[in-house]
Design a protein around this motif. Structure first.
Motif, PDB file in Angstrom:
ATOM      1  N   PRO A  77       0.843  -1.322   0.051  1.00  0.00           N
ATOM      2  CA  PRO A  77      -0.044   0.197  -0.026  1.00  0.00           C
ATOM      3  C   PRO A  77       0.837   1.408   0.138  1.00  0.00           C
ATOM      4  N   HIS A  78       0.387   2.268  -0.510  1.00  0.00           N
ATOM      5  CA  HIS A  78       0.989   3.664  -0.897  1.00  0.00           C
ATOM      6  C   HIS A  78      -0.181   4.562  -0.428  1.00  0.00           C
ATOM      7  N   LYS A  79       0.233   5.456   0.738  1.00  0.00           N
ATOM      8  CA  LYS A  79      -0.644   6.572   0.897  1.00  0.00           C
ATOM      9  C   LYS A  79      -0.307   7.790   0.243  1.00  0.00           C
ATOM     10  N   ALA A  80      -1.435   8.420  -0.372  1.00  0.00           N
ATOM     11  CA  ALA A  80      -1.438   9.768  -1.193  1.00  0.00           C
ATOM     12  C   ALA A  80      -2.141  10.523  -0.362  1.00  0.00           C
ATOM     13  N   VAL A  81      -1.276  11.742  -0.033  1.00  0.00           N
ATOM     14  CA  VAL A  81      -2.091  13.043   0.804  1.00  0.00           C
ATOM     15  C   VAL A  81      -1.912  14.209  -0.124  1.00  0.00           C
ATOM     16  N   VAL A  82      -3.168  14.947   0.095  1.00  0.00           N
ATOM     17  CA  VAL A  82      -3.296  16.156  -0.718  1.00  0.00           C
ATOM     18  C   VAL A  82      -3.743  17.185   0.515  1.00  0.00           C
ATOM     19  N   ASN A  83      -3.178  18.237   0.486  1.00  0.00           N
ATOM     20  CA  ASN A  83      -3.566  19.320   1.389  1.00  0.00           C
ATOM     21  C   ASN A  83      -3.813  20.699   0.604  1.00  0.00           C
TER      22      ASN A  83
END
Length: 302
Positions: A77-83
């Motif tokens: 799994p690879h978490k992608a975060v957008v702020n």
């Protein structure tokens, strides 16, 4: 818009649907291959590269053993975060303004997630920094199938050569991801008498097919972390078996959140102290790339 006073924000249905749809169409991987349902955590993918053989057995004769065995790979799994930071005046603005901000976040979030999927699976690039994540060892650009573009190259012949490398390894190419500059090169290729070779490509914008394969155009093909970036790894096209050579899915999506306190993106700027709020969206992708099922067309200067 009362929900916007809480930490977990429920977006209007049309905005949530827009994020999902735009992410699908914005990624060359998602455009050329199918997303798979995946549970959270490392996903085991069974492979069976060995061919089975039939055996004719005469009456009363013994059957022999076939030593073909399945194996497996793991898609982590690879978490992608957008702020997204904006003024806390958002909280007291009218509904039209709030929806306008959310619409803009939808657009930017969808684009960021789409590009993140491509950049991670193709080049193990962290889109925020533009740097490689060296701990990741599975990514498409490890393929040894490579075609160099030279001053005397014909783009259609380079494409054929790349497809031939994939076919020569025993796989069927199903799609091609094109850098915008290469899509333009193909669309403007001409015969000696000036006629376009591929008039169906128009100006190379929104190309959906080429030479019987599905096609998608994005600057992620050349490894650019954002549109307009000067970063360029000189890759111009990726040809391969997108239907089976990339296995990917979205394992989990987190609630879209609005944060009003603290320093959630580690900028050194406290939200409340600077009259700001932060929107955050998080998605967990998982993928595994069978790099030998792809070929890269790249500039000889790479």
């Amino acid at each position: 818009m009362a929900t916007l006073t809480t930490s977990d924000v429920t977006l209007p249905t049309q905005i949530v649907d827009g994020i999902v749809e735009k992410t699908k169409t914005g990624s060359t991987i998602a455009a050329l291959s199918n997303q798979e349902p995946m549970r959270f955590g490392p996903a085991t993918i069974v492979t069976f590269d060995d061919d089975l053989t039939a055996e004719f057995v005469e009456e009363g004769a013994a059957k022999s053993e076939d030593d073909a065995q399945p194996s497996s790979v793991v898609a982590p799994p690879h978490k992608a975060v957008v702020n997204f930071r904006t003024s806390d005046e958002f909280l007291i603005a009218d509904e039209d303004y709030q929806l306008g901000v959310l619409d803009k976040f939808e657009e930017k979030c969808a684009r960021a997630l789409a590009r993140g999927l491509d950049l991670g699976a193709y080049y193990r690039i962290n889109p925020r920094t533009g740097s490689a994540i060296t701990a990741w060892t599975n990514y498409l650009n490890t393929t040894t199938n490579r075609v160099e573009i030279t001053a005397s190259s014909e783009p259609d012949l380079d494409f054929e050569a790349a497809a031939g490398l994939v076919i020569g390894d025993g796989y069927s190419p199903t799609g091609v991801a094109l850098d915008p500059s290469y899509a333009w090169t193909l669309s403007t290729a001409r015969y000696a008498d000036g006629r376009k070779k591929y008039p169906e490509l128009g100006l190379g914008v929104n190309v959906s097919g080429f030479e019987g394969l599905r096609a998608s155009v994005s600057s992620t093909v050349s490894g650019k972390p954002v549109d307009g970036s000067t970063a360029d790894n000189k890759v111009r096209a990726i040809v391969g078996n997108y239907e089976q050579g990339i296995r990917w899915g979205v394992q989990r999506t987190f609630p879209f959140r609005m944060l009003q306190f603290g320093d959630p993106d580690n900028t050194g700027r406290d939200l409340a102290g600077h009259n700001e709020i932060l929107f955050r969206a998080e998605v967990i992708f998982a993928w595994y790339v069978f790099a030998d099922q792809f070929a890269v067309i790249e500039d000889a200067a790479a």
